[in-house]
Design an enzyme around this catalytic site. Structure first.
Site, PDB file in Angstrom:
ATOM      1  N   CYS A 119       0.813  -1.219   0.000  1.00 24.28           N
ATOM      2  CA  CYS A 119       0.000   0.000   0.000  1.00 24.28           C
ATOM      3  C   CYS A 119       0.843   1.263   0.000  1.00 24.28           C
ATOM      4  O   CYS A 119       0.635   2.175  -0.811  1.00 24.28           O
ATOM      5  CB  CYS A 119      -0.978  -0.005   1.178  1.00 24.28           C
ATOM      6  SG  CYS A 119      -0.214   0.045   2.831  1.00 24.28           S
ATOM      7  N   HIS A 148      -2.129   1.094   7.105  1.00 25.24           N
ATOM      8  CA  HIS A 148      -2.620   1.002   5.723  1.00 25.24           C
ATOM      9  C   HIS A 148      -2.906   2.390   5.166  1.00 25.24           C
ATOM     10  O   HIS A 148      -3.234   3.323   5.899  1.00 25.24           O
ATOM     11  CB  HIS A 148      -3.896   0.154   5.668  1.00 25.24           C
ATOM     12  CG  HIS A 148      -4.360  -0.122   4.275  1.00 25.24           C
ATOM     13  ND1 HIS A 148      -3.592  -0.780   3.348  1.00 25.24           N
ATOM     14  CD2 HIS A 148      -5.523   0.203   3.627  1.00 25.24           C
ATOM     15  CE1 HIS A 148      -4.254  -0.870   2.204  1.00 25.24           C
ATOM     16  NE2 HIS A 148      -5.418  -0.275   2.352  1.00 25.24           N
ATOM     17  N   HIS A 153      -5.979   1.063  -4.008  1.00 25.27           N
ATOM     18  CA  HIS A 153      -4.975   0.702  -3.005  1.00 25.27           C
ATOM     19  C   HIS A 153      -4.511  -0.732  -3.204  1.00 25.27           C
ATOM     20  O   HIS A 153      -5.240  -1.586  -3.706  1.00 25.27           O
ATOM     21  CB  HIS A 153      -5.499   0.906  -1.577  1.00 25.27           C
ATOM     22  CG  HIS A 153      -6.744   0.150  -1.222  1.00 25.27           C
ATOM     23  ND1 HIS A 153      -7.020  -0.241   0.065  1.00 25.27           N
ATOM     24  CD2 HIS A 153      -7.795  -0.292  -1.963  1.00 25.27           C
ATOM     25  CE1 HIS A 153      -8.190  -0.866   0.111  1.00 25.27           C
ATOM     26  NE2 HIS A 153      -8.673  -0.917  -1.114  1.00 25.27           N
TER      27      HIS A 153
END
Length: 278
Positions: A187, A233, A245
């Site tokens: 990510c 994240h 993502h």
């Protein structure tokens, strides 16, 4: 203040000379600058092939090396984002000519001559840095003798207009913790690669990005290019309703609605921690 070991090179036995007076170590060194000569080089937390992959250094990237051990591991620090770790020494060579161009395609090839039918030496990822010395027909020839299609190159200081569009080009790329290429990406790697392509410096890890990139906005005000953070994240907003993502749920770079992602990740015990506008 405790220094972040991810961004500061120090161990009890050895440390970066720039940290003298800030940390304790048996020896300090200035290190020597090398460059990455493999398509990408793993930077690991420990000098073992099964150690955690923290990030990757891409072809042409500079690394300040403080030690090369007898097992063939180089302990060093990436010049681009200051990340510290262990790289295979075989993936490095002494610093050569400064980069003039970079790979602007998701992936390109370096051929041994001006012929696309030749077996390529290396598959170069987006962002790889090259020192081009001349042109030969439709190829650029590098100081290392690679013939690279000119269509896949951009000047070293060229900037992509829209980092979100860069991130979207990675759709379907497999998820890989620590990865930064189409072979696998995570990510924060996706965010860093996209931001760097647009000429915007960006740290490597999501918590570093959350602490340093842009200014805070609310989720209700979400707009294209904003970064949405959860604990551990990060996602990139495409618009007020969707994000792109790299994530372990899809095990790939994927597009999904903000509502679905917020609900799913929240149900796993992690609410949105912030939204940042670069």
């Amino acid at each position: 203040m405790t220094l972040d070991r991810r961004l500061n090179a120090f161990r009890p036995d050895l440390a970066d000379a720039r940290l003298q007076g800030k940390v304790e170590a048996a020896r300090f060194t200035d290190g020597e600058v090398y460059e990455v000569v493999h398509a990408q080089a793993p930077l690991r937390r420990e000098p073992r092939h099964d150690a955690a992959l923290d990030t990757e250094a891409l072809y042409g990237e500079r690394v300040r090396v403080y030690e090369i051990d007898e097992e063939g591991w180089a302990w060093g620090q990436l010049e681009a984002d200051s990340y510290v770790g262990y790289l295979p020494a075989a993936a490095l060579a002494r610093e050569s000519a400064p980069a003039t161009h970079k790979i602007a395609a998701l992936r390109s090839h370096g051929f041994p001559g001006p012929d696309i039918k030749l077996p390529p030496f290396v598959a170069l990822p987006l962002g790889a840095r090259l020192a081009v010395t001349r042109e030969d027909g439709s190829f650029a020839v590098t100081a290392a003798g690679l013939y690279v299609p000119r269509q896949h190159l951009a000047a070293i200081d060229a900037k992509e207009h829209d980092p979100v569009a860069v991130a979207e080009r990675f759709l379907g790329t497999p998820y890989l913790w620590g990865g930064k290429t189409t072979q696998g990406i995570d990510c924060s790697g996706l965010v860093q690669v996209a931001m760097n392509a647009a000429g915007r410096p960006c740290p490597r890890d999501s918590n570093m990005q959350e602490q340093t990139v842009g200014t805070a906005v609310t989720l209700d005000a979400l707009a294209r290019g904003d970064l949405v953070f959860w604990k551990g994240h990060v996602a990139v907003a495409r618009d007020k309703d969707t994000i792109v993502h790299a994530n372990a749920f899809h095990m790939a770079v994927a597009i999904e609605t903000v509502a679905a992602a917020v609900a799913r990740i929240g149900a796993a015990g992690s609410p949105v921690t912030s939204v940042r506008r670069p």
